[in-house]
Design an enzyme around this catalytic site. Structure first.
Site, PDB file in Angstrom:
ATOM      1  N   ARG A 126       0.682  -1.260   0.089  1.00 60.14           N
ATOM      2  CA  ARG A 126       0.076  -0.073  -0.041  1.00 60.14           C
ATOM      3  C   ARG A 126       1.032   1.368  -0.064  1.00 60.14           C
ATOM      4  O   ARG A 126       2.080   1.182   0.656  1.00 60.14           O
ATOM      5  CB  ARG A 126      -0.881   0.066   1.176  1.00 60.14           C
ATOM      6  CG  ARG A 126      -1.794  -0.816   0.989  1.00 60.14           C
ATOM      7  CD  ARG A 126      -2.968  -0.632   2.363  1.00 60.14           C
ATOM      8  NE  ARG A 126      -3.599   0.244   2.379  1.00 60.14           N
ATOM      9  CZ  ARG A 126      -3.767   1.174   3.487  1.00 60.14           C
ATOM     10  NH1 ARG A 126      -2.986   1.188   4.183  1.00 60.14           N
ATOM     11  NH2 ARG A 126      -4.722   2.182   3.455  1.00 60.14           N
ATOM     12  N   LYS A 191       4.768  -8.607  11.333  1.00 63.96           N
ATOM     13  CA  LYS A 191       3.829  -8.603  10.007  1.00 63.96           C
ATOM     14  C   LYS A 191       4.409  -9.898   9.301  1.00 63.96           C
ATOM     15  O   LYS A 191       5.325 -10.423   9.042  1.00 63.96           O
ATOM     16  CB  LYS A 191       4.176  -7.516   9.143  1.00 63.96           C
ATOM     17  CG  LYS A 191       3.436  -7.339   7.981  1.00 63.96           C
ATOM     18  CD  LYS A 191       3.376  -5.942   6.866  1.00 63.96           C
ATOM     19  CE  LYS A 191       2.685  -5.995   5.795  1.00 63.96           C
ATOM     20  NZ  LYS A 191       2.409  -4.935   5.061  1.00 63.96           N
ATOM     21  N   ARG A 325       1.709   2.444  20.737  1.00 67.14           N
ATOM     22  CA  ARG A 325       3.154   3.045  21.127  1.00 67.14           C
ATOM     23  C   ARG A 325       4.118   1.893  20.676  1.00 67.14           C
ATOM     24  O   ARG A 325       4.063   0.608  20.613  1.00 67.14           O
ATOM     25  CB  ARG A 325       2.915   3.010  22.666  1.00 67.14           C
ATOM     26  CG  ARG A 325       2.162   3.968  23.175  1.00 67.14           C
ATOM     27  CD  ARG A 325       2.366   4.355  24.696  1.00 67.14           C
ATOM     28  NE  ARG A 325       2.007   3.193  25.365  1.00 67.14           N
ATOM     29  CZ  ARG A 325       0.768   2.840  26.002  1.00 67.14           C
ATOM     30  NH1 ARG A 325      -0.167   3.782  25.726  1.00 67.14           N
ATOM     31  NH2 ARG A 325       0.684   1.986  26.672  1.00 67.14           N
TER      32      ARG A 325
END
Length: 331
Positions: A126, A191, A325
């Site tokens: 993206r 990821k 965070r």
């Protein structure tokens, strides 16, 4: 000068020869491929640049650090319970990106057609980010799906594709994964997979969705260019992964989930999304353009919009990226 197709054919043949796991001399490769020793050396350097770990030992030749099982369209289609599977699955070797190749030939392809590649030289995620695509290390796949009801029937498509991915991974017993809105799959807070949806067509008419899916399978240890915390399936599962089986199950799950989504939208999948939501009930920050919006994540609505609660009010947001965070998660 040899054209790109011929160059890619030669490099794929070299990988196929080296994938058997033993040293092969430069002279033997040169004779097999009818090339000079210097040409073989140049091809080896190019393959290393694509992410392959190739040992070069003087007097012995070349060897892959670990064997690679190449993607095989016949094997993939044989694992799928669909009579026409073999006509819908296409394997490429080294290409710019699966999305680009699929888009160029979409008009000639059947609904549900898939292209998989061993390596991408211009893979992307993206917002134009680079998707690092080493040879034989992952699943790089794009699928064509035609939405006859047009663009408006595609709301939440990237979310439902994420569900298909985690169903696949869980079904193979590899891992329990989480979903990050709007298009990522995570494992152990890193990821694992990205999804890129591109749309071709006009508002109000039939629309082609180019569904790009990249799943990290077994990335090289010295990989460079990934700018966030990542993992791969072999690390998560603690064992080697059969990419052909993974591709077959992923394609099958996407084929099964899309007709339901096309008819009923995202609503039937909301409980499954909420269960896998990486940030559900966590304080997050949404970055949308120049805006930074803080709130507590409350999942997604039936249109695929992110729901954020702030000061007792829940609002929906259709664009942007969320993070927490750095101490909680690198995003």
């Amino acid at each position: 000068m040899r054209n790109k197709v011929e160059i890619n054919r030669i490099r794929t043949k070299i990988v196929s020869i080296l994938s058997k796991g033993s040293f092969v001399s430069g002279e033997d490769l040169a004779q097999t491929l009818n090339l000079s020793r210097s040409a073989i050396s140049n091809h080896i350097k190019a393959l290393v640049a694509l992410g392959l770990d190739i040992y070069t030992v003087k007097g012995r030749g070349y060897k892959l650090s670990q064997a690679i099982v190449m993607l095989d369209a016949n094997k993939i289609s044989s694992l799928i319970n669909k009579p026409s599977a073999e006509t819908l699955i296409h394997i490429e070797n080294i290409i710019s990106s699966t999305n680009d190749v699929l888009k160029k030939d979409a008009v000639n392809l059947q609904n549900g057609a898939c292209i998989l590649a061993e390596a991408q030289t211009a893979g992307r995620g993206r917002r134009g980010r680079t998707w690092v695509s080493p040879f034989g290390a992952s699943i790089y796949m794009s699928m064509l799906w035609r939405f006859e009801s047009g663009y408006q029937s595609m709301a939440g498509l990237s979310l439902v594709i994420g569900i298909a991915v985690i169903r696949t991974i869980a079904g193979l017993g590899y891992a329990s994964c989480q979903l990050k809105w709007p298009n990522d799959v995570y494992a152990n807070q890193k990821k694992l997979c990205g999804i890129l949806i591109e749309v071709e067509g006009q508002v109000g008419g039939s629309t082609d969705a180019i569904i790009g899916i990249g799943v990290n399978v077994q990335l090289p240890s010295d990989i460079e260019g990934i700018e966030q915390a990542y993992t791969d399936l072999s690390t998560v599962a603690g064992r080697s992964i059969d990419r052909n089986e993974l591709a077959a199950r992923l394609i099958e799950n996407v084929w099964q989930i899309l007709p339901v989504f096309e008819q009923e939208g995202l609503r039937p999948f909301l409980p499954e999304w909420e269960q896998a939501d990486l940030f559900y009930n966590q304080a997050v920050e949404l970055m949308s353009g120049n805006q930074r919006i803080k709130g507590v994540c409350k999942g997604v609505d039936s249109s695929g919009a992110l729901l954020l609660e702030n000061e007792g009010s829940i609002k929906s947001y259709h664009g942007g990226e969320i993070s927490v965070r750095r101490s909680q998660l690198v995003s």
